[in-house]
Enzyme design. Sequence first.
Site, PDB file in Angstrom:
ATOM      1  N   SER A  97      -8.774 -68.852 -20.075  1.00  0.00           N
ATOM      2  CA  SER A  97      -8.872 -69.895 -21.103  1.00  0.00           C
ATOM      3  C   SER A  97      -8.438 -69.419 -22.491  1.00  0.00           C
ATOM      4  O   SER A  97      -7.766 -70.149 -23.221  1.00  0.00           O
ATOM      5  CB  SER A  97     -10.304 -70.423 -21.149  1.00  0.00           C
ATOM      6  OG  SER A  97     -11.227 -69.369 -21.389  1.00  0.00           O
TER       7      SER A  97
ATOM      8  N   ARG B  75     -16.241 -71.205 -21.440  1.00  0.00           N
ATOM      9  CA  ARG B  75     -17.692 -71.473 -21.456  1.00  0.00           C
ATOM     10  C   ARG B  75     -17.941 -72.889 -21.950  1.00  0.00           C
ATOM     11  O   ARG B  75     -18.832 -73.578 -21.461  1.00  0.00           O
ATOM     12  CB  ARG B  75     -18.395 -70.433 -22.327  1.00  0.00           C
ATOM     13  CG  ARG B  75     -18.100 -69.014 -21.856  1.00  0.00           C
ATOM     14  CD  ARG B  75     -19.296 -68.255 -21.390  1.00  0.00           C
ATOM     15  NE  ARG B  75     -18.870 -67.053 -20.660  1.00  0.00           N
ATOM     16  CZ  ARG B  75     -18.978 -65.805 -21.119  1.00  0.00           C
ATOM     17  NH1 ARG B  75     -19.530 -65.587 -22.290  1.00  0.00           N
ATOM     18  NH2 ARG B  75     -18.571 -64.793 -20.387  1.00  0.00           N
TER      19      ARG B  75
ATOM     20  N   GLU C 124     -13.206 -50.716  -8.781  1.00  0.00           N
ATOM     21  CA  GLU C 124     -13.864 -51.949  -8.325  1.00  0.00           C
ATOM     22  C   GLU C 124     -12.970 -52.718  -7.352  1.00  0.00           C
ATOM     23  O   GLU C 124     -13.449 -53.274  -6.370  1.00  0.00           O
ATOM     24  CB  GLU C 124     -14.200 -52.855  -9.516  1.00  0.00           C
ATOM     25  CG  GLU C 124     -15.348 -52.356 -10.370  1.00  0.00           C
ATOM     26  CD  GLU C 124     -16.718 -52.743  -9.817  1.00  0.00           C
ATOM     27  OE1 GLU C 124     -16.796 -53.566  -8.869  1.00  0.00           O
ATOM     28  OE2 GLU C 124     -17.710 -52.202 -10.329  1.00  0.00           O
TER      29      GLU C 124
ATOM     30  N   LYS D 224      -8.502 -60.082 -13.989  1.00  0.00           N
ATOM     31  CA  LYS D 224      -8.814 -61.148 -14.936  1.00  0.00           C
ATOM     32  C   LYS D 224      -9.398 -60.567 -16.205  1.00  0.00           C
ATOM     33  O   LYS D 224     -10.294 -59.729 -16.104  1.00  0.00           O
ATOM     34  CB  LYS D 224      -9.837 -62.054 -14.253  1.00  0.00           C
ATOM     35  CG  LYS D 224     -10.415 -63.128 -15.099  1.00  0.00           C
ATOM     36  CD  LYS D 224     -11.329 -63.965 -14.274  1.00  0.00           C
ATOM     37  CE  LYS D 224     -12.035 -64.892 -15.226  1.00  0.00           C
ATOM     38  NZ  LYS D 224     -13.319 -65.249 -14.809  1.00  0.00           N
TER      39      LYS D 224
ATOM     40  N   LYS E  13     -12.682 -57.706 -13.009  1.00  0.00           N
ATOM     41  CA  LYS E  13     -13.002 -58.773 -13.967  1.00  0.00           C
ATOM     42  C   LYS E  13     -13.748 -58.169 -15.151  1.00  0.00           C
ATOM     43  O   LYS E  13     -14.842 -57.646 -15.005  1.00  0.00           O
ATOM     44  CB  LYS E  13     -13.860 -59.834 -13.271  1.00  0.00           C
ATOM     45  CG  LYS E  13     -14.309 -60.938 -14.215  1.00  0.00           C
ATOM     46  CD  LYS E  13     -14.962 -62.076 -13.464  1.00  0.00           C
ATOM     47  CE  LYS E  13     -15.587 -63.060 -14.434  1.00  0.00           C
ATOM     48  NZ  LYS E  13     -16.288 -64.144 -13.753  1.00  0.00           N
TER      49      LYS E  13
ATOM     50  N   CYS F 238     -22.923 -69.390 -12.728  1.00  0.00           N
ATOM     51  CA  CYS F 238     -23.108 -69.591 -14.172  1.00  0.00           C
ATOM     52  C   CYS F 238     -22.964 -71.055 -14.591  1.00  0.00           C
ATOM     53  O   CYS F 238     -23.498 -71.444 -15.620  1.00  0.00           O
ATOM     54  CB  CYS F 238     -22.191 -68.687 -14.968  1.00  0.00           C
ATOM     55  SG  CYS F 238     -20.475 -68.834 -14.521  1.00  0.00           S
TER      56      CYS F 238
ATOM     57  N   CYS G  96     -24.773 -65.332 -14.133  1.00  0.00           N
ATOM     58  CA  CYS G  96     -24.116 -65.478 -12.830  1.00  0.00           C
ATOM     59  C   CYS G  96     -25.070 -65.205 -11.668  1.00  0.00           C
ATOM     60  O   CYS G  96     -24.649 -64.808 -10.579  1.00  0.00           O
ATOM     61  CB  CYS G  96     -22.903 -64.556 -12.758  1.00  0.00           C
ATOM     62  SG  CYS G  96     -21.683 -64.900 -14.040  1.00  0.00           S
TER      63      CYS G  96
ATOM     64  N   ARG H 268     -22.508 -60.608 -20.457  1.00  0.00           N
ATOM     65  CA  ARG H 268     -22.431 -60.244 -19.039  1.00  0.00           C
ATOM     66  C   ARG H 268     -22.081 -58.772 -18.870  1.00  0.00           C
ATOM     67  O   ARG H 268     -21.505 -58.366 -17.864  1.00  0.00           O
ATOM     68  CB  ARG H 268     -21.344 -61.076 -18.354  1.00  0.00           C
ATOM     69  CG  ARG H 268     -21.508 -62.567 -18.460  1.00  0.00           C
ATOM     70  CD  ARG H 268     -20.717 -63.248 -17.356  1.00  0.00           C
ATOM     71  NE  ARG H 268     -20.413 -64.639 -17.614  1.00  0.00           N
ATOM     72  CZ  ARG H 268     -21.306 -65.623 -17.611  1.00  0.00           C
ATOM     73  NH1 ARG H 268     -22.572 -65.360 -17.410  1.00  0.00           N
ATOM     74  NH2 ARG H 268     -20.932 -66.868 -17.846  1.00  0.00           N
TER      75      ARG H 268
ATOM     76  N   CYS I 175     -19.903 -68.685  -7.737  1.00  0.00           N
ATOM     77  CA  CYS I 175     -20.678 -68.062  -8.809  1.00  0.00           C
ATOM     78  C   CYS I 175     -21.793 -69.036  -9.187  1.00  0.00           C
ATOM     79  O   CYS I 175     -21.851 -70.140  -8.660  1.00  0.00           O
ATOM     80  CB  CYS I 175     -19.784 -67.780 -10.016  1.00  0.00           C
ATOM     81  SG  CYS I 175     -20.585 -66.728 -11.248  1.00  0.00           S
TER      82      CYS I 175
ATOM     83  N   TYR J 215      -3.816 -72.549 -16.464  1.00  0.00           N
ATOM     84  CA  TYR J 215      -4.043 -73.936 -16.874  1.00  0.00           C
ATOM     85  C   TYR J 215      -2.725 -74.653 -17.167  1.00  0.00           C
ATOM     86  O   TYR J 215      -2.721 -75.844 -17.427  1.00  0.00           O
ATOM     87  CB  TYR J 215      -4.974 -73.970 -18.100  1.00  0.00           C
ATOM     88  CG  TYR J 215      -6.320 -73.330 -17.810  1.00  0.00           C
ATOM     89  CD1 TYR J 215      -7.323 -74.060 -17.172  1.00  0.00           C
ATOM     90  CD2 TYR J 215      -6.581 -72.000 -18.124  1.00  0.00           C
ATOM     91  CE1 TYR J 215      -8.541 -73.472 -16.861  1.00  0.00           C
ATOM     92  CE2 TYR J 215      -7.798 -71.400 -17.825  1.00  0.00           C
ATOM     93  CZ  TYR J 215      -8.763 -72.138 -17.191  1.00  0.00           C
ATOM     94  OH  TYR J 215      -9.973 -71.561 -16.870  1.00  0.00           O
TER      95      TYR J 215
HETATM   96  C1  PBG Z   1     -17.495 -67.187 -13.999  1.00  0.00           C
HETATM   97  C2  PBG Z   1     -16.117 -67.419 -14.463  1.00  0.00           C
HETATM   98  C3  PBG Z   1     -15.661 -67.309 -15.777  1.00  0.00           C
HETATM   99  C4  PBG Z   1     -14.300 -67.618 -15.737  1.00  0.00           C
HETATM  100  C5  PBG Z   1     -13.963 -67.911 -14.431  1.00  0.00           C
HETATM  101  N1  PBG Z   1     -15.108 -67.758 -13.647  1.00  0.00           N
HETATM  102  C6  PBG Z   1     -16.384 -67.046 -17.025  1.00  0.00           C
HETATM  103  C7  PBG Z   1     -17.169 -65.824 -17.212  1.00  0.00           C
HETATM  104  O1  PBG Z   1     -17.133 -64.889 -16.414  1.00  0.00           O
HETATM  105  O2  PBG Z   1     -17.870 -65.791 -18.203  1.00  0.00           O
HETATM  106  C8  PBG Z   1     -13.407 -67.601 -16.930  1.00  0.00           C
HETATM  107  C9  PBG Z   1     -12.106 -68.259 -16.780  1.00  0.00           C
HETATM  108  C10 PBG Z   1     -11.397 -68.559 -18.057  1.00  0.00           C
HETATM  109  O3  PBG Z   1     -11.768 -68.069 -19.146  1.00  0.00           O
HETATM  110  O4  PBG Z   1     -10.419 -69.319 -18.006  1.00  0.00           O
HETATM  111  N2  PBG Z   1     -17.840 -67.975 -12.920  1.00  0.00           N
END
Ligand code: PBG
Length: 295
Positions: A246, A178, A205, A220, A168, A95, A103, A189, A93, A285
């Site tokens: 996260s 972030r 998707e 996710k 996602k 970002c 992204c 996004r 990605c 994590y």
């Molecule tokens: C984007 C990406 C994100 C996460 C993993 N890959 C953030 C987003 O899409 O804004 C989030 C993972 C997390 O929150 O632990 N490359």
Amino acid sequence: MNDLIYPIFVEEEIDAPLPVDSMPGVERIPEKALEGYVESVARDGVKALMMFGVSHYKNPTGSDSWNPDGLLARMVRKAKRAAPDLVIISDTCFCEYTDHGHCGPVEHDQVPNDVTIENLGHQAVVAIKAGADIVAPSAMMDGQVAAIRKALDAAGHPMAPIMAYSSKMASAFYGPFRAASGCDLKGDRKSYQMDPLNGREAIRESLLDEAEGADFLMVKPGMPYLDIIARLRQQILLPIVAYQVSGEYAMIKFAAAAGALDEPRIVRETLGAIKRAGADLILTYFARDIARQGF
Ligand code: PBG
């Protein structure tokens, strides 16, 4: 433990680990300490890493991510050298590498799909050439899996697997990520990630990514989307990966720190529920703690 993937953040040009305040227990690892860190994680029993770079060379396209000497390529090489048996997955990605945090590049206030998937192809080839075992496209562009498959095949890597972030959502659960990844997103996004409340789109998707040649499909966030995991499980034979993101991690950590929840039991219950729904693999994590302490 064999089914868990540990996400890590690697920052260039810092001397000491930087704790992430919104994710207690998570820190950005200095690139210069990466090899030792990866060795110790492997010694703890972690089997697979998902790597995110924290770039100091951001620009409008995120081109450092497909520079063969850029952070992404270097961290993959270092991790693979430190622990050849560890599965190294490269988040694919932009970002963390764009100065606006989107992204892909931004043109007329939009992220242009076709340029972005071409760039994703460049990045995937660089990651695989650096030694990544799997690439994991997370930009949510249309046709990204097919474009990456084509680019990898053309570069002589027809067997390199693609773990597609497929279902996602444009989720508020990514907030702490972030900060962890140094992504200073302006805007949102919603034009490329999915509406969290639209379950049918999430299934569609994932089926599209399967048709494009994905080797794994990812849902996710994890726990709020168990229905999607369960529905996908009934429709596809590919391995399903779930990402306990996260925000899910932060909720558990802060609630446990306040004495409201029993952390080991909650971790066991949440990951167990994701498995019960039908996931084969889970990004979490908590993976290193589990490797150390047992499940
Ligand atoms: C984007 C990406 C994100 C996460 C993993 N890959 C953030 C987003 O899409 O804004 C989030 C993972 C997390 O929150 O632990 N490359």
